[in-house]
Design a protein around this motif. Structure first.
Motif, short mmCIF file in Angstrom:
data_model
loop_
_atom_site.label_atom_id
_atom_site.label_comp_id
_atom_site.label_asym_id
_atom_site.label_seq_id
_atom_site.Cartn_x
_atom_site.Cartn_y
_atom_site.Cartn_z
N ILE A 157 54.18 70.97 53.63
CA ILE A 157 53.63 71.99 54.78
C ILE A 157 53.51 70.85 55.90
N TRP A 158 52.82 69.88 55.99
CA TRP A 158 52.29 69.23 56.99
C TRP A 158 53.37 68.52 57.73
N ALA A 159 54.47 68.02 56.91
CA ALA A 159 55.72 67.59 57.62
C ALA A 159 56.43 68.52 58.31
N LEU A 160 56.71 69.91 58.06
CA LEU A 160 57.17 70.76 58.69
C LEU A 160 56.44 71.20 59.72
N GLU A 161 55.35 71.19 59.74
CA GLU A 161 54.62 71.86 61.01
C GLU A 161 54.59 70.75 62.09
N GLN A 162 54.90 69.67 61.76
CA GLN A 162 55.13 68.65 62.96
C GLN A 162 56.41 69.13 64.00
N ALA A 222 64.65 86.65 57.17
CA ALA A 222 64.43 85.29 57.98
C ALA A 222 63.16 84.54 57.76
N LYS A 223 62.73 84.47 56.42
CA LYS A 223 61.79 83.54 56.25
C LYS A 223 62.22 82.69 55.18
N ALA A 224 61.73 81.37 55.51
CA ALA A 224 62.07 80.11 54.74
C ALA A 224 61.09 80.10 53.49
N SER A 225 61.41 79.48 52.48
CA SER A 225 60.48 79.15 51.04
C SER A 225 60.32 77.87 51.17
N ILE A 226 59.23 77.61 50.55
CA ILE A 226 58.60 76.32 50.06
C ILE A 226 58.45 76.67 48.62
N ALA A 227 58.97 75.98 47.57
CA ALA A 227 58.91 76.22 46.24
C ALA A 227 58.72 74.92 45.32
N SER A 228 58.09 75.43 44.25
CA SER A 228 58.03 74.36 43.18
C SER A 228 59.63 74.04 42.95
N ARG A 229 59.81 72.70 42.51
CA ARG A 229 61.25 72.28 42.19
C ARG A 229 61.31 72.52 40.63
N HIS A 230 61.45 73.63 40.17
CA HIS A 230 62.09 73.98 38.82
C HIS A 230 62.30 75.32 38.54
N GLU A 272 68.64 75.81 49.73
CA GLU A 272 69.02 74.52 50.33
C GLU A 272 68.01 73.63 50.84
N GLU A 273 67.72 72.68 50.28
CA GLU A 273 66.55 71.96 50.82
C GLU A 273 66.89 71.41 52.14
N GLY A 274 65.80 71.61 53.16
CA GLY A 274 65.85 71.25 54.59
C GLY A 274 66.67 71.94 55.40
#
Length: 400
Positions: free
Chosen positions: A354-359, A318-326, A334-336
């Motif tokens: 990361i900044w945007a998500l933490e808002q 149950a952890k989301a991932s922030i990944a390089s787009r390639h 699935e983005e977002g």
């Protein structure tokens, strides 16, 4: 089945996936025989269905921590591995003895792709599985001097020269499986497997992890982000740390949990370069011990990834991932909804995401729950069914 390494001699996910497939096929009544390489430092006795053969080359390449061979020795090793007649002879002898109907090959460094031509002379259909980029790059990663290569058919001279015969060898293969659409398409762009039937079969989660439960995002204390993999530039740790410093200067408190091994001199340099970051260096750990201590995974690889199994493992927890787009990892997110992407090699963009998500801190938990739901589709049962259907199709086409 032929795989250069096979558990308990294993380096990564490719060997685990090969064993998972063997166990599944045998549970359904298939007669499965495994041919793998014998590690010279720790020879093991054969088992009824597993036969180990010595590597006929100038050194054993799979020893962790060993001193790197000279450039000349590496060049000789890879040149011989392009089409190794001694290994082809051993493979032909084994195939004749076992009276095989079909051959499934996995990572072949050490055996060489020349064995495909030898198996074809025995009128055996071959299904190959692409786990990495070793058929295109001797280093297996398509990454050199801080840059990716291999996109739009462009590779360095060394890779083109050392791997050129392998494109011809693939003409002996009946079907090819990519663990992602990306890796399958990339090989075909470079002229490999153009005549073979192609199919994408994603890796599967360990059944014990498919419904793994773990803690959710805490609303108290700093955001906790994790990294799991080799601690080096190819895996993007330099980008992660640069982004972490940007976020620190912006006043966002983050605890970074970094798990894996890497060159000690690089780790020491990064520790000196970023003394004010909140970094926990965990070393090599069981991934299950990481997930309760992080709110999400950062997957910042500078190099292409065939798939990115760690994204699946994080999702199961149950952890989301922030990944390089390639690379293949893009196919798992699935983005977002289950995670987010950033421009590869761009720490400013990673910090921005990361900044945007933490808002909206609750988004981490929401994306994690969606990620876990998606991960439940990556079962060993589905993977086994896809492989058995493919083997049956290939056998039917070969016999008719």
């Amino acid at each position: 089945m032929i795989s250069a390494l096979y558990p308990p001699t294993a380096i990564g996910g490719a060997e685990i996936m090969a064993q998972q497939l063997v166990d599944g096929l045998r549970s359904q009544g298939w007669d499965v025989f495994v041919l793998t390489l014998q590690a010279p430092q720790a020879p093991m006795a054969d088992e009824p269905h597993i036969h180990r053969v010595p590597l006929q080359n100038i050194y054993w390449p799979y020893e962790r921590g060993q001193k790197s061979p000279s450039s000349l020795r590496r060049l000789i090793w890879h040149a011989l591995d392009t089409s190794n007649p001694w290994m082809t002879q051993q493979v032909r002898r084994w195939a004749l003895e076992k009276k095989l109907d079909i051959v499934n090959t996995h990572n072949l460094q050490g055996f060489s792709t020349g064995i495909w031509s030898g198996l074809q002379t025995l009128n055996l259909p071959i299904v190959h599985v692409l786990h990495d980029f070793s058929l295109l790059c001797p280093r297996t990663v398509l990454y050199k001097n801080g840059r990716v290569c291999g996109l739009h058919e462009r590779r360095c001279t060394e890779c083109r020269w050392l791997t050129a015969p392998r494109a011809n060898h693939t003409a002996s293969v009946s079907a090819v499986v990519g663990v992602s659409q990306f890796i399958l398409q990339l090989h075909r762009e470079h002229g490999l497997f153009r005549q073979a039937q192609g199919q994408v079969i994603y890796n599967a989660l360990n059944p014990q992890k498919s419904h793994h439960q773990t803690a959710t995002r805490s609303r108290i204390g700093p955001l906790r982000l994790g990294f799991l993999g080799r601690l080096d530039q190819a895996k993007g740790l330099d980008v992660l740390l640069a982004a972490a410093e940007i976020l620190r200067l912006k006043g966002l408190p983050i605890q970074w949990v970094l798990a894996g091994k890497g060159p000690s001199q690089d780790i020491e340099r990064w520790q000196m370069q970023y003394p004010l970051l909140d970094l926990q260096w965990r070393g090599h750990i069981d991934p299950d011990t990481l997930w309760p201590d992080v709110d999400a995974l950062v997957f910042p690889s500078n190099s292409y990834e065939a798939l990115g199994n760690v994204i699946l493992e994080a999702a199961a927890a149950a952890k989301a991932s922030i990944a390089s787009r390639h690379g293949g990892g893009v196919e798992l997110i699935e983005e977002g909804l289950t995670g987010a992407f950033f421009e590869p090699g761009n720490p400013e963009d990673l910090a921005k995401v990361i900044w945007a998500l933490e808002q909206d801190p609750e988004r981490w938990q929401t994306m994690g729950l969606h990620a876990r739901q998606k991960a439940q589709a990556f079962t060993s049962q589905r993977r086994l069914r896809q492989f058995t259907d493919l083997f049956k199709d290939v056998l039917h086409a070969h016999r008719t």
